[in-house]
Scaffold this active site. Structure first.
Site, PDB file in Angstrom:
ATOM      1  N   GLU A  62       5.569  -0.776   8.189  1.00 13.10           N
ATOM      2  CA  GLU A  62       4.282  -1.718   7.330  1.00 13.10           C
ATOM      3  C   GLU A  62       4.663  -2.850   6.757  1.00 13.10           C
ATOM      4  O   GLU A  62       4.153  -3.800   7.028  1.00 13.10           O
ATOM      5  CB  GLU A  62       3.694  -0.782   6.454  1.00 13.10           C
ATOM      6  CG  GLU A  62       2.530  -1.191   5.773  1.00 13.10           C
ATOM      7  CD  GLU A  62       1.916  -0.063   4.894  1.00 13.10           C
ATOM      8  OE1 GLU A  62       1.557  -0.557   3.468  1.00 13.10           O
ATOM      9  OE2 GLU A  62       1.651   0.986   5.166  1.00 13.10           O
ATOM     10  N   ASP A  63       5.957  -2.805   6.490  1.00 17.14           N
ATOM     11  CA  ASP A  63       6.449  -3.745   5.266  1.00 17.14           C
ATOM     12  C   ASP A  63       7.576  -4.622   6.095  1.00 17.14           C
ATOM     13  O   ASP A  63       8.200  -5.696   5.388  1.00 17.14           O
ATOM     14  CB  ASP A  63       6.739  -3.349   4.127  1.00 17.14           C
ATOM     15  CG  ASP A  63       5.369  -2.919   3.194  1.00 17.14           C
ATOM     16  OD1 ASP A  63       4.291  -3.408   3.725  1.00 17.14           O
ATOM     17  OD2 ASP A  63       5.616  -2.253   2.532  1.00 17.14           O
TER      18      ASP A  63
END
Length: 192
Positions: A62-63
């Site tokens: 996700e990051d």
């Protein structure tokens, strides 16, 4: 949490991938502190090495731009699958989506995700809420200015995650801890 070769590898992988990242919505701390907290919560709940590793890596896709394939190759298919289950999709049908739509899609996915993925998601929410509570106690209302969303949005989101946890894992220790944290969060924000 056992310090097995796989867990050590996951700690190092997460530390490299999140190097320089800081938690922004609470007091500034290296992001890795959040990952350790989530991993400890699932480990205390009896999770095996794959689940603890996935908890340490839960925000990498996700990051950080890490791919599912990279996790599968570095660890194994189960770890990659768990991380994928707890990763929010920033695009749906090729279109970038806003915060609320992203959260709604994530919550819908949690309703059918494997129980181990749900436990990681619950532990993630516990640490997020408890960290916000601790920061609010120290900083008061000034903290709210750093939040990307209005407080009511977080209360809604955490409440929905709790609802899913209570439906799917009603007797789990993590579900009970999330319920306590969410109750305190509602109380804190209603007293603003």
């Amino acid at each position: 949490m056992n310090h097995t070769p796989q867990i050590k590898k996951a700690i190092q992988f997460a530390a490299r991938k999140h190097h320089g990242h800081m938690r922004q919505e609470t007091e500034p701390l290296p992001y890795i502190t959040h990952l350790f907290s989530v991993a400890l919560l699932v480990a205390e709940d009896g999770a095996d090495d794959d689940v603890v590793s996935a908890a340490l890596l839960h925000d990498t896709i996700e990051d950080t731009g890490t791919t599912r394939e990279e996790i599968a190759t570095t660890f194994n298919e189960r770890v990659a699958e768990l991380v994928e289950h707890v990763s929010e999709k920033k695009e749906i049908d090729g279109k970038k989506v806003g915060w609320k739509e992203r959260k709604q899609a994530y919550l819908k996915h949690l309703e059918e995700a494997p129980e181990d993925a749900l436990r990681i998601a619950i532990a993630d929410k516990i640490d997020n809420v408890e960290s916000k509570l601790e920061a609010f106690e120290k900083e008061g209302k000034a903290l709210l200015a750093r939040w990307k969303q209005p407080p009511e949005a977080y209360v809604w989101y955490h409440g929905e995650a709790l609802r899913i946890a209570q439906e799917r894992l009603p007797d789990d220790r993590l579900t009970k801890r999330l319920a306590e944290a969410h109750q305190k969060e509602r109380g804190m924000l209603s007293g603003r």
